[in-house]
Design an enzyme around this catalytic site. Structure first.
Site, PDB file in Angstrom:
ATOM      1  CG  HIS A   1      -6.366  -8.747   1.389  1.00  0.00           C
ATOM      2  ND1 HIS A   1      -6.608  -9.269   0.008  1.00  0.00           N
ATOM      3  CD2 HIS A   1      -6.237  -7.553   1.261  1.00  0.00           C
ATOM      4  CE1 HIS A   1      -6.790  -8.399  -0.877  1.00  0.00           C
ATOM      5  NE2 HIS A   1      -6.379  -7.189  -0.246  1.00  0.00           N
TER       6      HIS A   1
ATOM      7  CE  LYS B   1      -7.891  -0.740   5.015  1.00  0.00           C
ATOM      8  NZ  LYS B   1      -8.384  -0.716   3.744  1.00  0.00           N
TER       9      LYS B   1
ATOM     10  NE  ARG C   1      -3.627  -2.253   2.702  1.00  0.00           N
ATOM     11  CZ  ARG C   1      -3.451  -3.382   3.509  1.00  0.00           C
ATOM     12  NH1 ARG C   1      -2.006  -3.534   3.702  1.00  0.00           N
ATOM     13  NH2 ARG C   1      -4.301  -4.313   3.347  1.00  0.00           N
TER      14      ARG C   1
ATOM     15  CE1 TYR D   1      -7.000  -7.519  -7.062  1.00  0.00           C
ATOM     16  CE2 TYR D   1      -6.886  -8.630  -4.994  1.00  0.00           C
ATOM     17  CZ  TYR D   1      -6.843  -7.536  -5.737  1.00  0.00           C
ATOM     18  OH  TYR D   1      -6.420  -6.375  -5.380  1.00  0.00           O
TER      19      TYR D   1
ATOM     20  CG  HIS E   1      -5.481   1.296  -3.453  1.00  0.00           C
ATOM     21  ND1 HIS E   1      -4.553   1.079  -2.114  1.00  0.00           N
ATOM     22  CD2 HIS E   1      -6.113   0.334  -3.473  1.00  0.00           C
ATOM     23  CE1 HIS E   1      -5.230  -0.194  -1.642  1.00  0.00           C
ATOM     24  NE2 HIS E   1      -6.177  -0.654  -2.567  1.00  0.00           N
TER      25      HIS E   1
ATOM     26  NE  ARG F   1      -3.329  -3.821  -1.033  1.00  0.00           N
ATOM     27  CZ  ARG F   1      -2.648  -4.468  -0.430  1.00  0.00           C
ATOM     28  NH1 ARG F   1      -1.392  -4.570  -0.472  1.00  0.00           N
ATOM     29  NH2 ARG F   1      -3.398  -5.462   0.384  1.00  0.00           N
TER      30      ARG F   1
END
Length: 403
Positions: free
Chosen positions: A377, A290, A263, A386, A351, A354
């Protein structure tokens, strides 16, 4: 236990962890107590009556003499007929969303949340119409009206959910700290969102144009430095430092994003000690991630080459601020938009680099569980968006029905 509560005592308490919880009563001021806990969180308190206590603050926020002075003031007010406990309770009940946000939540968030200051600012701006509402008067109906107005204004459901989560977290603290009896948004459900949606990533042609635009930009900056030094040399001025392969941060930053999937904030916070080029590994520290979790990202040959060309150094930020090398880079918006224009790429955010990283892996046949680990994640649900990029798997599955 009794002792004189002073700086020497506090220093001794913090020197080593406690074996048991204990309360230390001051020998000079009756009712003044230092509440010590094995967790390391020690706080000053004052007893204003039978079963009535007022917490003054923790030892990291108040010096012993400051706490003693406040205890003396409160005890004097009790002698004159006041009830500090009731006054504090009434003050808590009188908080509006604005006063609670600014006076209570903001100091806590700035200390305990990685993006506390930004979160407080976002809540203040997003829920401006509710700021003057008293906390006990906040209702699900008010929030639903706010959400309806946002929907009519074209705000995406995912953005609304994120903002609501910020408000929920604030109100959970209000309940925990006894400013509210119950959470007013307990029955407010999040917006339903399409978790897969349309993912914007670079096509092979767009990636080629982006890299070519980076090369052209680097060539231009290097040529400008050579021209400037020729001009300075002709006039006897000191020469500027020679430009390296990468004249500034943009090229290595963008290239590294494409090969690591980090990120933007993780790239900005990256420090040279977080890299092991010999082991070809990069570490994202938990306090900069994050998810709040540390993760290790392997570096491919191109990522190693980029970092070796850009550095390496023993200390400091990998991408320091041009204004202050001791601080991290905070923004690349202007240079990024100019780069996209030069590359003739539209509708693409930083972003989305990514997304390009993840999409390339999935299309190359990498398992989603591995992609999830690389991206950091918290849930595989975040990575499943995805999955559609591998239509061959679905086609192969249904083809098995043909006999």
């Amino acid at each position: 236990m009794q002792a004189t509560i002073n700086a020497t005592l506090v220093k001794a308490l913090t020197a080593q962890p406690l074996a048991v919880d204990q309360d230390i009563r001051d020998t000079k001021l009756t009712g003044f107590v230092l509440r010590c806990r094995r967790t390391g969180i020690h706080s000053y308190r004052v007893q204003t009556g039978r079963g009535k206590w007022v917490t003054l603050g923790t030892i990291d926020r108040l010096k012993p003499q400051q706490a003693r002075d406040e205890a003396e003031r409160l005890l004097a007010s009790v002698a004159l007929g006041s009830d500090p406990v009731q006054e504090r309770r009434a003050k808590r009940q009188a908080h509006t969303l604005r006063s609670f946000l600014e006076d209570v939540y903001s100091p806590w968030a700035s200390t305990h949340l990685r993006t506390g200051a930004e979160t407080v600012e976002r809540i203040s701006a997003t829920f401006a119409v509710l700021l003057d509402t008293k906390l006990p008067d906040l209702s699900a109906e008010q929030v639903e009206r706010w959400r309806t107005a946002r929907r009519k204004g074209g705000v995406r459901p995912s953005t609304t959910n994120r903002d609501l989560n910020d408000l929920r977290a604030l109100l959970r603290r209000a309940v925990q700290w006894k400013h509210l009896k119950a959470h007013p948004l307990a029955d407010v459900k999040p917006e339903k969102i399409d978790r897969r949606g349309i993912i914007r990533y670079l096509t092979a042609e767009e990636e080629s144009r982006l890299l070519a635009a980076l090369d052209a930009r680097d060539d231009h900056l290097r040529a400008a430095r050579v021209s400037a030094n020729s001009w300075r040399a002709a006039r006897g001025y000191p020469l500027l430092e020679d430009v390296r392969t990468y004249p500034d941060h943009l090229s290595p930053l963008v290239r590294l994003a494409l090969h690591t999937g980090l990120r933007r904030g993780e790239l900005f916070a990256l420090r040279w000690p977080d890299l092991s080029l010999s082991a070809r590994r990069l570490t994202v520290r938990g306090h900069t991630a994050k998810s709040g979790q540390t993760r290790h990202v392997p570096l491919n040959a191109e990522a190693v080459r980029i970092l070796q060309t850009w550095g390496p150094r023993a200390e400091g930020y990998v991408f320091p601020s041009p204004a202050d090398p001791d601080k991290p880079l905070t923004d690349v918006k202007t240079a990024w938009l100019q780069l996209l224009k030069a590359a003739a790429i539209t509708g693409f955010r930083f972003h989305d680099l990514r997304h390009s990283f993840a999409s390339s892996l999935v299309q190359a046949g990498v398992d989603l569980a591995v992609v999830r680990e690389l991206l950091g994640h918290a849930s595989i649900l975040m990575t499943e968006k995805y999955a559609h990029l591998r239509p061959d798997q679905a086609a192969s599955a249904v083809e098995r029905l043909v006999r």
